[in-house]
Design a protein around this motif. Structure first.
Motif, short mmCIF file in Angstrom:
data_model
loop_
_atom_site.label_atom_id
_atom_site.label_comp_id
_atom_site.label_asym_id
_atom_site.label_seq_id
_atom_site.Cartn_x
_atom_site.Cartn_y
_atom_site.Cartn_z
N ASP A 92 0.84 -1.20 0.00
CA ASP A 92 0.00 0.00 0.00
C ASP A 92 0.88 1.25 0.00
O ASP A 92 2.11 1.18 0.01
CB ASP A 92 -0.97 -0.01 1.19
CG ASP A 92 -0.26 -0.08 2.54
OD1 ASP A 92 0.90 0.39 2.63
OD2 ASP A 92 -0.86 -0.59 3.49
N ASP A 93 0.22 2.42 0.02
CA ASP A 93 0.96 3.67 -0.07
C ASP A 93 1.87 3.89 1.14
O ASP A 93 2.95 4.47 1.01
CB ASP A 93 -0.01 4.85 -0.20
CG ASP A 93 -0.67 4.89 -1.58
OD1 ASP A 93 -0.33 4.03 -2.41
OD2 ASP A 93 -1.50 5.79 -1.81
N TYR A 144 2.62 9.29 -2.70
CA TYR A 144 1.28 8.93 -3.16
C TYR A 144 1.42 8.51 -4.63
O TYR A 144 2.52 8.59 -5.20
CB TYR A 144 0.29 10.09 -2.99
CG TYR A 144 0.55 11.29 -3.86
CD1 TYR A 144 -0.19 11.52 -5.02
CD2 TYR A 144 1.54 12.22 -3.52
CE1 TYR A 144 0.04 12.62 -5.81
CE2 TYR A 144 1.78 13.33 -4.31
CZ TYR A 144 1.03 13.53 -5.45
OH TYR A 144 1.26 14.62 -6.23
N ILE A 145 0.35 8.03 -5.23
CA ILE A 145 0.42 7.63 -6.63
C ILE A 145 0.37 8.91 -7.47
O ILE A 145 -0.69 9.50 -7.69
CB ILE A 145 -0.73 6.68 -7.01
CG1 ILE A 145 -0.69 5.43 -6.12
CG2 ILE A 145 -0.63 6.27 -8.48
CD1 ILE A 145 0.58 4.62 -6.24
N GLU A 180 -4.78 3.02 -10.10
CA GLU A 180 -3.77 3.21 -9.04
C GLU A 180 -3.26 1.86 -8.54
O GLU A 180 -2.05 1.69 -8.30
CB GLU A 180 -4.36 4.01 -7.89
CG GLU A 180 -4.51 5.50 -8.19
CD GLU A 180 -5.16 6.27 -7.06
OE1 GLU A 180 -5.08 7.50 -7.06
OE2 GLU A 180 -5.77 5.61 -6.17
N ARG A 184 0.54 0.50 -8.55
CA ARG A 184 1.23 -0.03 -7.36
C ARG A 184 1.85 -1.39 -7.68
O ARG A 184 2.99 -1.68 -7.27
CB ARG A 184 0.25 -0.17 -6.19
CG ARG A 184 -0.18 1.15 -5.59
CD ARG A 184 -0.99 0.93 -4.31
NE ARG A 184 -1.58 2.18 -3.89
CZ ARG A 184 -2.81 2.58 -4.19
NH1 ARG A 184 -3.60 1.80 -4.94
NH2 ARG A 184 -3.27 3.73 -3.75
#
Length: 457
Positions: A92-93, A144-145, A180, A184
């Motif tokens: 995850d972020d 962040y993306i 997104e 990732r």
């Protein structure tokens, strides 16, 4: 093989070391706790040489040390995240942020170490990792993306901002989320090949933090680099940091000790208050520090690595075990004797063995213990107040109170030490010093009580 963490609770000596180490990061703390008790010459030599190199380097890079320690203090333990990366799990972020932040720390630390001519080890170049996680080249520790990852993402986000209805907005957000996640997954694939070097860099940071802390402690306590010996332990100027620190606060100097110990039992006698117990604790302290890769509290030292350290101090641990002091002690002695029979190389330190029993039995117990230890692979020190301890082994005596300087003087216990010579001398006598009454007299203990004692003597 046991670790520093395994010994921390059971060995108060190591707790004092732990509390005085100036570690900067959780990585350094973890590295210390996972440190193993080293029994072989080679790893011990490596540890001692690394501390020596760091001490030399610190002298030339002292102006940069605060900045290096500040960078280390921002380093985080991301082993779990890197483990998930190596497993090709979805990140995850927050996890991608952890990797980016760590990569920036590694980059900044590497530049600083290179500028200070640090040569002990080199961090891997992770510029490609930073480029993957920082497409906008901000070098800022956040993640962040980014829209710059994909033209499609940029277009969808722009369209979402201009959505004309809630339904259209929700549909665009679902498309954005889906894209997104795809980005990732792509980032994980790109980062996967860097997982190992990120782990190695993390290990370098942990190692550097611990080495800086060890070097700092060596300087703070005026410790020395010990030689690694084969048969005999020897010290010049050995001291106990805990006691030395306490005495310094009272403006009293700790008298350092010199001794050589061979693979044989040795009996130490001396009057009360002459430092026998502290002497044993100082040896135990130094041996523990040495075998966990620290410099030791002495001016000069040569130390034999052992497989086990035994320290028996009468009533120790009786509150925890619920056993009487003698029962607790005799079980510990039994355990030592079983290990001695296996010819395991050990350091055995026993303070006032059988102190709670009568002198006749006590001296017999001490004699039997020393006889069973003799001719085994054990370096053994036993202190006692008992006379008539028979046997052919080395005997030492604390020189003790200098009575010619203290005659007719009444003094406080804290001032008595200036009249005591704590050095050891070889002694062939089987009698222990009988000075308890004289000590009570100079401490101004009740005169009527002292008169009665003399009467019964």
């Amino acid at each position: 093989m046991f670790t520093f963490k395994d010994c921390l609770t059971a060995t108060p000596i190591l707790r004092f070391v732990f509390d005085h180490l100036h570690l900067s990061s959780p990585l350094g703390r973890k590295e210390l706790l996972q440190s193993v008790f080293m029994t072989k010459q080679k790893p011990l030599e490596v540890c001692m040489n690394e501390i020596e190199q760091v001490l030399v380097w610190q002298n030339t890079a002292s102006d940069f040390l605060p900045k290096i320690k500040l960078i280390l203090s921002s380093a985080q333990d991301i082993w779990l995240t890197l483990s998930r990366l190596k497993n090709n799990d979805s990140l995850d972020d927050i996890e991608l942020f952890e990797i980016k932040k760590s990569a920036l720390i590694m980059h900044n630390l590497s530049k600083l170490l290179i500028s200070t001519s640090f040569t002990l080890f080199t961090l891997h170049d992770i510029n490609e990792v930073i480029a993957i996680l920082d497409p906008e080249k901000t070098l800022m520790p956040h993640f962040y993306i980014y829209s710059s990852y994909s033209k499609e993402l940029m277009a969808l986000r722009s369209k979402s901002e201009r959505a004309s209805s809630p339904e259209e907005k929700e549909d665009l957000l679902w498309q954005i989320s889906k894209l997104e996640n795809k980005i990732r997954q792509n980032l994980v694939k790109k980062l996967l090949s860097f997982a190992t070097i990120l782990e190695e860099n993390l290990q370098f940071i942990a190692r550097l933090d611990l080495l800086l802390a060890k070097a700092g402690l060596a300087s703070e306590w005026n410790c020395c680099k010990p030689e690694i010996a084969v048969d005999e332990i020897s010290y010049v100027g050995l001291f106990h940091p805990v006691v030395s620190d306490r005495l310094k606060k009272e403006s009293i100097d700790f008298q350092p000790l010199n001794i050589g110990l061979k693979q044989e039992p040795c009996l130490i006698t001396g009057a009360n208050m002459t430092g026998k117990s502290i002497f044993l604790r100082a040896i135990a302290f130094s041996q523990w520090m040495f075998q966990f890769g620290f410099y030791v509290p002495a001016k000069k030292a040569a130390i034999v690595p052992v497989e086990k350290i035994h320290f028996v101090a009468g009533d120790s641990d009786t509150e925890h075990t619920g056993l009487s002091s003698f029962v607790n002690e005799i079980f510990h002695i039994h355990h030592i004797l079983q290990e001695v029979k296996t010819d395991k190389k050990m350091l055995v330190l026993v303070d006032e063995f059988a102190r709670t029993t009568n002198p006749k039995e006590g001296s017999a117990l001490v004699t039997a213990f020393l006889e069973m230890i003799n001719h085994k692979k054990a370096i053994c020190l036993v202190t006692t107040h008992y006379s008539n301890v028979a046997g052919n082994f080395r005997r030492l005596r604390v020189k003790g109170i200098e009575w010619d300087k203290i005659e007719h003087i009444k003094t406080h216990p804290h001032k008595l030490n200036k009249y005591i010579d704590y050095q050891l001398e070889d002694c062939n006598e089987q009698t222990a010093p009988e000075e308890a009454v004289k000590i009570a007299e100079i401490l101004a203990i009740d005169e009527a009580f002292i008169s009665l004692v003399k009467k019964y003597l």
